[in-house]
Design a protein around this motif. Structure first.
Motif, short mmCIF file in Angstrom:
data_model
loop_
_atom_site.label_atom_id
_atom_site.label_comp_id
_atom_site.label_asym_id
_atom_site.label_seq_id
_atom_site.Cartn_x
_atom_site.Cartn_y
_atom_site.Cartn_z
N UNK A 1 0.83 -1.21 0.00
CA UNK A 1 0.00 0.00 0.00
C UNK A 1 0.87 1.26 0.00
N UNK A 2 1.94 1.22 0.76
CA UNK A 2 2.86 2.36 0.82
C UNK A 2 3.52 2.58 -0.55
N UNK A 3 3.99 1.50 -1.16
CA UNK A 3 4.68 1.62 -2.46
C UNK A 3 3.73 2.09 -3.55
N UNK A 4 2.50 1.57 -3.54
CA UNK A 4 1.56 1.92 -4.60
C UNK A 4 1.09 3.37 -4.44
N UNK A 5 1.00 3.84 -3.21
CA UNK A 5 0.63 5.24 -2.97
C UNK A 5 1.68 6.17 -3.54
N UNK A 6 2.94 5.78 -3.40
CA UNK A 6 4.05 6.60 -3.90
C UNK A 6 4.28 6.43 -5.40
#
Length: 297
Positions: free
Chosen positions: A256-261
């Motif tokens: 989720x963190x990677x996809x948000x960025x």
């Protein structure tokens, strides 16, 4: 939890700068708040509280027309047109509930209820205590806000609040405030507070109106938040339903963190649910694209 790293270098640590405030999102939904005053400052406080779904009681001899109109719309729990009295601070408190909590509190603090395993309070009835605390808290004011010109009375109200263990804000008296009101920018679910820690509220307002607002209003940030919330909820409730072990949770959070960025703030604001569903299909992998345009190809 220790990281286990052995290459710790103190010279690379940035020590947090002191003399600021701890800025929090205070949850007052369905909780009682007392506002003392009926002028422009009181109206400003009430507007903040209405956004947070607080149960507002307001007391003053006279009221701004807007506050009277709010009362006609039934936006207050209680609208009291008279001077403040000390009993206002405890107007909803039930003596039997207060006594019950006091007795329970004394019982817990006076007795060592830990069992042989060392578990704190192992023999206490947590559910019963939770219910008593909730009942007591529902009767108390979570916040008291004064917005009056009488500084002597404001100081007295502060003292009364401290005796009653109530959190209080005294307008224009930052030294005797438990918390401040900052300048607030809001766009739907997004809230940004700007504070000078009581040094120059007017400057914070100018900063919001002249710099922050013109930039942020160009982007539909609320839609960005809606999209990312849908992404997170879908991942947790649909795609990985029942998968609640620590390893899966960490994997989900990292993705989720990677996809948000992966995409720009503007791209997130322009996405629709079809775009989000397409992104979800990549889990646990990351799509090989960095823009919304590439995603839609």
């Amino acid at each position: 939890i220790m990281s286990g790293k052995t290459d710790f270098d103190p010279s690379k640590i940035e020590i947090p700068e002191p003399d600021a405030s701890l800025i929090l999102a205070w949850q007052v939904k369905d909780k009682r708040v007392l506002v003392i005053g009926g002028g422009e400052v009181a109206l400003s406080r009430v507007n903040h509280l209405l956004q947070a779904n607080a149960k507002i009681t307001i007391v003053a001899p006279e009221f701004e027309d807007v506050l009277k109109y709010y009362n006609e719309l039934n936006l207050f729990e209680n609208f009291i047109q008279r001077k403040f009295i000390k009993k206002d601070l405890t107007m909803y408190e039930n003596e039997s509930t207060t006594q019950k909590l006091s007795e329970y509190k004394q019982k817990i603090l006076d007795n060592d209820n830990d069992d042989d395993t060392g578990e704190v309070g192992a023999n206490e009835n947590d559910e019963e205590l939770f219910q008593i605390i909730n009942e007591y808290q529902s009767q108390r004011f979570q916040l008291v806000l004064t917005a009056i010109d009488d500084h002597k009375l404001s100081s007295k109200i502060y003292n009364y609040c401290k005796l009653l263990d109530l959190n209080v804000n005294i307008a224009d008296k930052p030294k005797i405030c438990d918390f401040y009101f900052g300048s607030m920018y809001r766009q739907g679910f997004l809230q940004i507070m700007i504070s000078s820690n009581g040094k120059s509220p007017r400057f914070c307002n100018r900063l919001k109106e002249n710099l922050i607002k013109p930039i942020l209003n160009e982007i539909d940030l609320n839609n960005s938040i809606k999209n990312l919330n849908y992404l997170r909820d879908s991942l947790r409730n649909n795609l990985l339903i029942g998968e609640n072990n620590t390893e899966i949770i960490k994997k989900r959070m990292d993705w989720n963190k990677k996809i948000t960025d992966q995409f720009s703030i503007k791209d997130w604001s322009l996405m629709n649910l079809n775009d989000i569903e397409k992104i979800l299909k990549f889990y646990p992998n990351i799509p090989n694209c960095n823009t919304l345009e590439e995603l839609r190809k």
